[in-house]
Design a protein around this motif. Structure first.
Motif, mmCIF file in Angstrom:
data_model
loop_
_atom_site.group_PDB
_atom_site.id
_atom_site.type_symbol
_atom_site.label_atom_id
_atom_site.label_comp_id
_atom_site.label_asym_id
_atom_site.label_seq_id
_atom_site.Cartn_x
_atom_site.Cartn_y
_atom_site.Cartn_z
ATOM 1 N N ASP A 6 0.670 -1.174 0.115
ATOM 2 C CA ASP A 6 -0.164 0.100 0.228
ATOM 3 C C ASP A 6 1.332 0.913 0.105
ATOM 4 O O ASP A 6 2.372 1.386 0.203
ATOM 5 N N GLU A 24 3.605 7.135 2.765
ATOM 6 C CA GLU A 24 4.127 6.243 3.621
ATOM 7 C C GLU A 24 3.504 5.087 2.092
ATOM 8 O O GLU A 24 3.035 5.272 1.869
ATOM 9 N N TYR A 26 3.419 0.827 2.444
ATOM 10 C CA TYR A 26 4.089 -0.525 3.190
ATOM 11 C C TYR A 26 4.482 -1.366 2.772
ATOM 12 O O TYR A 26 3.549 -1.750 1.647
ATOM 13 N N THR A 27 5.204 -2.190 2.888
ATOM 14 C CA THR A 27 5.334 -4.319 2.936
ATOM 15 C C THR A 27 4.418 -4.596 3.764
ATOM 16 O O THR A 27 3.600 -4.406 4.785
ATOM 17 N N ASN A 29 5.647 -6.818 5.782
ATOM 18 C CA ASN A 29 6.548 -6.692 7.039
ATOM 19 C C ASN A 29 7.761 -5.398 7.251
ATOM 20 O O ASN A 29 8.183 -5.611 7.686
ATOM 21 N N TYR A 31 7.973 -0.536 6.298
ATOM 22 C CA TYR A 31 6.907 0.769 6.645
ATOM 23 C C TYR A 31 7.924 1.330 6.443
ATOM 24 O O TYR A 31 9.155 1.836 7.098
ATOM 25 N N ARG A 33 8.072 6.282 5.392
ATOM 26 C CA ARG A 33 7.976 7.488 5.142
ATOM 27 C C ARG A 33 8.949 8.661 4.806
ATOM 28 O O ARG A 33 10.028 8.541 5.105
ATOM 29 N N SER A 74 9.951 -3.720 -3.750
ATOM 30 C CA SER A 74 10.769 -2.506 -2.770
ATOM 31 C C SER A 74 12.230 -2.366 -2.657
ATOM 32 O O SER A 74 12.757 -1.287 -2.658
ATOM 33 N N ALA A 111 10.910 1.694 2.907
ATOM 34 C CA ALA A 111 10.056 0.807 3.584
ATOM 35 C C ALA A 111 10.571 -0.712 2.937
ATOM 36 O O ALA A 111 11.034 -1.699 4.465
ATOM 37 N N ASN A 114 13.465 -0.966 5.660
ATOM 38 C CA ASN A 114 12.718 -1.605 7.389
ATOM 39 C C ASN A 114 12.344 -3.120 6.971
ATOM 40 O O ASN A 114 12.632 -3.713 8.171
ATOM 41 N N SER A 115 11.984 -3.344 5.717
ATOM 42 C CA SER A 115 11.537 -4.516 5.651
ATOM 43 C C SER A 115 12.233 -5.815 5.958
ATOM 44 O O SER A 115 12.710 -6.773 6.169
#
Length: 401
Positions: A6, A24, A26-27, A29, A31, A33, A74, A111, A114-115
């Motif tokens: 998203d 923002e 989202y994957t 798991n 995130y 921004r 991503s 993201a 972070n994943s």
């Protein structure tokens, strides 16, 4: 794990109280921004910040087409950024807006990091990303950033100590000393701060340079940090009808070269940014020939983080340093290409904030990841210290403190 699930866009405030875009991503798991800043002193070769309909039109245009990115990996940044170019369909992001593209591109990369459980600078630069850029902070100025100030847009401090923390506090000390000196010199007027939280005072340019040089010397002595003065002329903003228009005189390009050369030699200025119009590669080249061994000659409006513009500069020997602003070019991929191309050709790099900023700290991570020599991000102010404090945190993490 790293597939994009998203993307959320919203309008937020920048440091001037204007609207900008935050994204923002989202994957499964992860995130990320990111927010885009806005420049006031902009180069005409930059990508368009927003389409003709403004920020709302840019957000709407992206939302109608963002399914092209949903489900992509991503971590495949070049593919992601290629899709952003395809979504826009123009050479200068005039349909989507460079700010929307920048925020989306950076948020997707964050993201991905972070994943994978990695700090963003390490995700971008790998295990050997350990160099913190030297901070360059605006302490006194005018131009488009401050009505009533000097013609030269920014007078800055560059702290060259070994520690990011020492450098950040040293630049702040210069800012304090400048303020103290201005209050002593102008006891009966209210002194203000410009867009980048530099002091504004009704001073002649040389008078202001001398005050900053004195302040830098005092701060160096009190902090024990080697601090140097720097200038950003933003000369395109006062170049009209073939001359550079200061308060009391107008200089031809040849006279401007002499003027800038004298300033560097007389005052020990360490960095000179945009001393000429954004199309005048020849004057940049002549100044670089004369004083490139004494100072970093930085191209901003003349290069606009664009490899093709940088190629022209390199072919002519114009400048020796490239200013890097991600939203000048629109994607992380294009930003990294500009950094790498400059470095491969012997140019230094300086990553930079914009006059209209947010608390986003992404440029710090990019600077660390790719060994950028300098970071221009103000000396004080909430949206500026967000980046300065992030430098301190990253340094602690790298050193294991």
């Amino acid at each position: 794990m790293t597939l994009i699930e998203d993307i959320v866009l919203r309008k937020i405030l920048d440091s001037r109280g204007n609207a900008t875009v935050e994204v923002e991503v989202y994957t499964l798991n992860g995130y990320g921004r990111a927010a885009a800043p806005a420049g006031k002193s902009t180069g005409k070769h930059e990508v368009k910040a927003y389409p003709a309909g403004g920020i709302d039109a840019g957000i709407k245009y992206f939302k109608e087409r963002m399914d092209n990115l949903i489900g992509m990996d991503s971590t495949q940044q070049e593919d992601v950024d290629a899709i952003l170019h395809e979504i826009d369909g123009t050479e200068n992001f005039s349909m989507l807006g460079g700010n929307v593209a920048t925020a989306v591109s950076l948020a997707i990369a964050k993201a991905a990091a972070n994943s994978l459980g990695l700090p963003f600078y390490q995700y971008l630069g790998g295990a050997f990303a350990r160099s913190i850029p030297k901070p360059v902070g605006n302490v006194l100025g005018g131009g488009k950033h401050a009505v009533g100030g000097t013609t030269i847009q920014e007078m800055l401090a560059v702290s060259l100590g070994e520690s990011a923390k020492d450098n950040v506090f040293a630049n702040a000390e210069v800012h304090k000393i400048v303020g103290k000196k201005l209050r002593e010199r102008f006891p009966n007027i209210s002194l203000g701060l410009g867009d980048e939280k530099a002091w504004i005072a009704p001073m002649d340019d040389i008078e202001a340079i001398e005050l900053v040089v004195e302040s830098v010397k005092e701060a160096s002595e009190s902090t024990g940090v080697n601090i140097k003065p720097a200038l950003d002329f933003a000369a395109s903003s006062f170049f009209h009808n073939g001359k550079y228009h200061y308060r009391s005189r107008a200089l031809t390009p040849e006279e401007q070269i002499d003027f800038v050369e004298d300033i560097v030699k007389d005052y020990g200025v360490y960095i000179i940014e945009d001393p000429f119009d954004e199309e005048d590669f020849e004057s940049f080249a002549e100044l670089t020939r004369r004083i490139g061994h004494l100072a970093y000659i930085v191209g901003d409006d003349i290069f606009v983080t664009n490899v093709e513009r940088i190629k022209i500069g390199i072919s002519k020997g114009a400048a020796n340093t490239v200013l890097i602003k991600p939203n000048q070019i629109g994607t992380l991929t294009d930003t990294v290409k500009a950094i790498k191309f400059a470095k491969e050709n012997g140019y230094a790099t300086m990553i930079s904030h914009r006059s209209g900023e947010t608390c986003d700290t992404t440029i710090v991570h990019i600077g660390v990841a790719f060994g950028v020599e300098f970071i221009k991000t103000g000396a004080i102010g909430g949206e500026r210290i967000a980046k300065l404090n992030e430098m301190i945190r990253i340094e602690e993490e790298i050193k294991g403190e």
